[in-house]
Design an enzyme around this catalytic site. Sequence first.
Site, mmCIF file in Angstrom:
data_model
loop_
_atom_site.group_PDB
_atom_site.id
_atom_site.type_symbol
_atom_site.label_atom_id
_atom_site.label_comp_id
_atom_site.label_asym_id
_atom_site.label_seq_id
_atom_site.Cartn_x
_atom_site.Cartn_y
_atom_site.Cartn_z
ATOM 1 N N HIS A 1 0.834 -1.203 0.000
ATOM 2 C CA HIS A 1 0.000 0.000 0.000
ATOM 3 C C HIS A 1 0.877 1.265 0.000
ATOM 4 O O HIS A 1 0.649 2.187 -0.799
ATOM 5 C CB HIS A 1 -0.897 -0.064 1.248
ATOM 6 N N GLU A 2 1.886 1.284 0.852
ATOM 7 C CA GLU A 2 2.742 2.479 0.958
ATOM 8 C C GLU A 2 3.571 2.685 -0.301
ATOM 9 O O GLU A 2 3.754 3.822 -0.754
ATOM 10 C CB GLU A 2 3.668 2.395 2.177
ATOM 11 N N HIS B 1 -5.562 6.917 -2.165
ATOM 12 C CA HIS B 1 -6.522 5.973 -1.592
ATOM 13 C C HIS B 1 -7.697 5.812 -2.562
ATOM 14 O O HIS B 1 -8.107 6.783 -3.209
ATOM 15 C CB HIS B 1 -7.025 6.461 -0.233
ATOM 16 N N TRP C 1 -10.797 5.595 -2.203
ATOM 17 C CA TRP C 1 -11.999 6.399 -1.967
ATOM 18 C C TRP C 1 -11.698 7.902 -2.147
ATOM 19 O O TRP C 1 -12.566 8.743 -1.940
ATOM 20 C CB TRP C 1 -12.599 6.115 -0.591
ATOM 21 N N ASP D 1 -9.935 8.887 -6.922
ATOM 22 C CA ASP D 1 -8.525 8.499 -6.779
ATOM 23 C C ASP D 1 -7.745 8.835 -8.051
ATOM 24 O O ASP D 1 -6.586 8.431 -8.188
ATOM 25 C CB ASP D 1 -8.419 7.003 -6.462
ATOM 26 N N VAL E 1 -8.082 7.659 -10.918
ATOM 27 C CA VAL E 1 -7.885 6.444 -11.720
ATOM 28 C C VAL E 1 -9.261 6.065 -12.259
ATOM 29 O O VAL E 1 -10.217 5.925 -11.494
ATOM 30 C CB VAL E 1 -7.318 5.285 -10.865
ATOM 31 N N THR F 1 -11.091 2.244 -11.471
ATOM 32 C CA THR F 1 -11.475 1.850 -10.108
ATOM 33 C C THR F 1 -12.812 2.489 -9.796
ATOM 34 O O THR F 1 -13.017 3.672 -10.092
ATOM 35 C CB THR F 1 -10.424 2.309 -9.087
HETATM 36 N N1 ARG Z 1 -2.942 3.395 7.277
HETATM 37 C C1 ARG Z 1 -1.840 3.256 6.400
HETATM 38 C C2 ARG Z 1 -1.853 4.322 5.283
HETATM 39 O O1 ARG Z 1 -2.830 4.949 5.018
HETATM 40 C C3 ARG Z 1 -1.693 1.872 5.821
HETATM 41 C C4 ARG Z 1 -2.855 0.983 5.747
HETATM 42 C C5 ARG Z 1 -2.444 -0.333 5.175
HETATM 43 N N2 ARG Z 1 -3.419 -1.402 5.337
HETATM 44 C C6 ARG Z 1 -3.095 -2.670 5.566
HETATM 45 N N3 ARG Z 1 -4.014 -3.611 5.589
HETATM 46 N N4 ARG Z 1 -1.869 -3.051 5.775
HETATM 47 O O2 ARG Z 1 -0.876 4.576 4.616
HETATM 48 ZN ZN ZN Z 2 -2.526 5.031 2.619
HETATM 49 CA CA CA Z 3 -11.648 5.711 -9.593
#
Ligand code: ARG
Ligand code: ZN
Ligand code: CA
Length: 315
Positions: free
Chosen positions: A225-226, A235, A237, A245, A247, A250
Amino acid sequence: MKKVILSAMAVMLLFSCQNDQADSTDLATSAVAHRGCASTEVLAAQMAADPTLAIKMNQIEAFTQKAMLTNRLVNGKVQIPVVVNVLYKTAAENISLAQIQSQIDVLNEDFNATNSDYNSVPALFSGVKANVGISFVLQAVVRKATTLTSYSTNNAMKTASQGIAPTTPTTVLNMWSCNLGGGILGYAQFPGGASATDGVVMDNNAFGRTGTVSAPYNLGRTATHEVGHWMNLRHIWGDATCGSDLVSDTPTHNTANYGVPAYPHYSTCSGTPVEMTMNYMDYTDDRGMYMFSTGQKSKMASLFVSGGARASFGI
Ligand code: ARG
Ligand code: ZN
Ligand code: CA
């Protein structure tokens, strides 16, 4: 404008002749001393007649460059060197090389569609699930003891005084493993930020998929994710109710999803689409996320072309 025309023409000069049917009557006044391809001359005449053609052609070229990169990505030729910076106060926080390598493995799986749950993507999204085609190579691990019990999002872990300064951040993805306070799993710096703070940070208990990782964030998806953010993904949403987003493939999500939502989960936004809750850029548990979309892939790929925000990572 002149510069645009010249660059588009330079591009055209690289083309091999494919238009033997060029209408030579339009070229009666041009000085064509050789037999054969007249494409360049035809183009020059068209450009003289229509100044917008050069702009159009530059756009085509930009698209082509991007598409070519995408092909190279599919062929697995883009490798991102990674340096992992480990900060520890306790022995447990000094995570093992096996735990670090497990994180590199997860990134390689998730960005190359070899994750074991990739085939769990619902049929509704099978047309847009993507093999991003970027791989990650662990180059070095830098370890340092700290007197700090925990870190926050103020980037102190990236400083030589309180943490570890990044290794050549314009050519290396720096990752930090440390104890993050306040229930934060990780955070990233988007493209365009300062080099001194570039990279991604993960809590040591959400780093990798073995050792000290803790469920439900025990599959290394925080880094997936990072690194998505580090490659300019937002993100899903759009950080707003029914936000965007940026994109197009999605669906619009109402808000962040948590846990492992039952499928199908419908959005309450315009058109009430089924949400792509299994996308890495949502907020579900690690086992609930297992795909990037083709649109996300294109967005990430565009960073690495000449002129892109992360072009220094080379192609
Ligand atoms: N809260 C963090 C962010 O917004 C990471 C969320 C990652 N989720 C996970 N299931 N590992 O960057
Ligand atoms: Zn994030
Ligand atoms: Ca989208």
